[in-house]
Scaffold this active site. Structure first.
Site, PDB file in Angstrom:
ATOM      1  CE  LYS A  22     -16.263  85.392  25.565  1.00 21.89           C
ATOM      2  NZ  LYS A  22     -16.620  86.387  24.885  1.00 21.89           N
ATOM      3  CG  ASN A 166     -13.239 100.822  21.190  1.00 28.46           C
ATOM      4  OD1 ASN A 166     -12.253 100.962  21.443  1.00 28.46           O
ATOM      5  ND2 ASN A 166     -14.144 100.290  22.115  1.00 28.46           N
ATOM      6  CE  LYS A 348       9.044  56.941  32.503  1.00 31.50           C
ATOM      7  NZ  LYS A 348       7.928  56.461  33.362  1.00 31.50           N
ATOM      8  CG  HIS A 360      14.322  46.051  13.947  1.00 30.05           C
ATOM      9  ND1 HIS A 360      14.711  46.237  12.806  1.00 30.05           N
ATOM     10  CD2 HIS A 360      15.001  44.975  14.435  1.00 30.05           C
ATOM     11  CE1 HIS A 360      15.665  45.366  12.517  1.00 30.05           C
ATOM     12  NE2 HIS A 360      15.748  44.482  13.409  1.00 30.05           N
ATOM     13  CB  ALA A 377      14.492  42.563  16.458  1.00 38.15           C
ATOM     14  CB  SER A 402      17.001  38.779  18.100  1.00 38.61           C
ATOM     15  OG  SER A 402      17.521  39.669  16.995  1.00 38.61           O
ATOM     16  CB  ALA A 420      19.382  35.302  19.482  1.00 39.46           C
TER      17      ALA A 420
END
Length: 454
Positions: A22, A166, A348, A360, A377, A402, A420
């Protein structure tokens, strides 16, 4: 005089309908008993005795290497019997504070008030007045002084009408506790050794008994089933939300925020609905956090913005930096001042420099990105070779077109432009233009295939 805390945590919690002990059921992603342990530490406890029984392996693996003395209660024969198991670890001169592993919302300030109320050679018990005291032991007084505690099943009609009950939490001198526990009997309706019986013994021995009360009754409520657990969760969240508002945050709806750790906020912080905080989160002044954001172990500087449905973990956001909507910052990610990542950008172990932008659809991992950089992008830092991670360095004022892949390890010099659709496998010098895409071809008179009719 040492403060020796005894936490009772031996119960199985049958009504939880769970294999988990519990006291390990969570409030705000932390077990109930851990909340109690943390509170005990916060008031300067010199020792903590954890009395356990059911689920020993799970308890020990969950609580880990903490400063605890583990005390086995092999049979659950009542609260008095449970405390008695800890007697070998209690000195005569100790102040013994008895707490409960399934009462997680008890506040340090309440316990400090209880300890302050204890006479030098006496007892202090924590009581609370309830409109409906059903199920609780009643505080019996004569001429205003506590003379005993009678349990619900043993109470007569006059005692059942008492509203002061109590909580089970008490502070007792170690030498007296040992004496009284030796005198306990299980001659009662439950056939158990009640810890509460020591109060009548204290009165009979002429020991002074004082009381203290919590600021709110919710502090001393336990959880015996999942409904009660959910009620404690909501009470905890309401309390934490109130702390944020007092500290300077505007909550769009205080009932729709989850705080599962330690959150510090500055002034004029705006937090929309359904935001979740976990771990240690530090938020500066004038920060805006959009709906549905999840923020874990993160530092957010002044004037930064986290837009809706972004997941931010183990990251840092500089002054006026922004992320989202639908952005993800993973551990080691950092947005410098005025930097921005937009929707479906993931970082990261990467730093995005001052004023740099990835608007984006990009992945930036193991990357050091300078100031004034534009990430188009579809840009990907290809940091993993199947065995090891490698670093991508993008210096100041680089323009990345991109759909560009940067195969690490690679360095892009200041002011360079990457066309790109390029795949960059070698270092690029300062102010260079690099285009690696296939030359465009025009085939005139091209006949598009047509579907054959069946």
């Amino acid at each position: 005089m040492a403060l020796n805390v005894v936490i009772l945590a031996a119960g199985k919690g049958t009504r939880m309908r769970s294999d988990l002990p519990k006291v390990l059921h969570p409030i705000a992603h932390k077990s109930m008993v851990q909340h109690v342990i943390d509170t005990a530490h916060s008031i300067g406890s010199d020792a903590i005795q954890l009395v356990y029984g059911y689920g020993a392996d799970k308890l020990k693996s969950t609580l880990g290497e903490q400063k605890l003395n583990w005390i086995l209660q092999a049979e659950q024969l009542g609260t008095g019997h449970a405390v008695a198991q800890a007697i070998p670890n209690i000195d005569d001169n100790d102040t013994v504070l008895i707490l409960y592993g399934d009462v997680p919302l008890i506040q340090a300030s309440t316990l400090e008030a209880l300890l302050a109320a204890r006479p030098e050679y006496g007892v202090a018990i924590l009581t609370v007045n309830l409109a409906n005291p059903m199920g609780y032991g009643r505080i019996v007084r004569e001429q205003g002084k506590v003379v005993g505690i009678v349990e619900q099943k043993d109470a007569n009609p006059e005692q059942l009408a008492i509203n002061e009950v109590n909580t089970g939490i008490m502070a007792v001198p170690g030498n007296a506790l040992k004496t009284w526990l030796d005198r306990l009997s299980n001659n009662n309706a439950q056939g158990e050794y009640y810890l509460t019986d020591i109060i009548a013994m204290a009165h009979a021995d002429g020991v002074e008994i004082n009381t203290a009360q919590p600021q709110s009754a919710i502090e001393v409520e336990g959880a015996n089933n999942r409904v009660q657990l959910a009620q404690l969760e909501r009470a905890y969240q309401a309390r934490e939300a109130e702390k944020l508002m007092i500290a300077g945050a505007n909550l769009r709806d205080p009932s729709r925020i989850d705080i599962r750790g330690e959150v510090t906020v500055g002034m004029d912080v705006m937090i929309d609905v359904n935001v979740i905080f976990e771990g240690k989160v530090v938020i500066g002044n004038n920060v805006t956090i959009g709906a549905g954001a999840i923020i874990i172990d993160t530092e957010i500087a002044d004037n930064a913005e986290i837009k809706p449905y972004s997941i931010i973990e183990g990251a840092k956001l500089g002054v006026a930096a922004s992320a989202g909507p639908f952005a993800r910052l993973r551990p080691g990610a950092e947005l410098m001042q005025d930097a921005h990542i937009g929707n479906f950008v993931e970082m990261k172990k990467a730093v995005l420099g001052v004023g740099s932008k990835a608007g984006h659809l990009a992945y930036l991992g193991d990357a050091q990105i300078g100031a004034g950089v534009n990430i188009g992008a579809g840009t990907i830092t290809c940091n993993y070779d199947g065995a090891n991670k490698h670093l991508t360095v993008i210096e100041d004022n680089v323009f990345v077109g991109s759909d560009t892949q940067l195969v690490a390890p690679v360095t892009i010099g200041k002011g360079a432009t990457l066309g790109a659709g390029s795949t960059i496998t070698r270092d690029v010098g300062e102010d260079e233009l690099v285009i690696t895409r296939v030359k465009q071809k025009h085939l005139t008179g091209w006949q598009r295939p047509v579907k054959i009719k069946k």
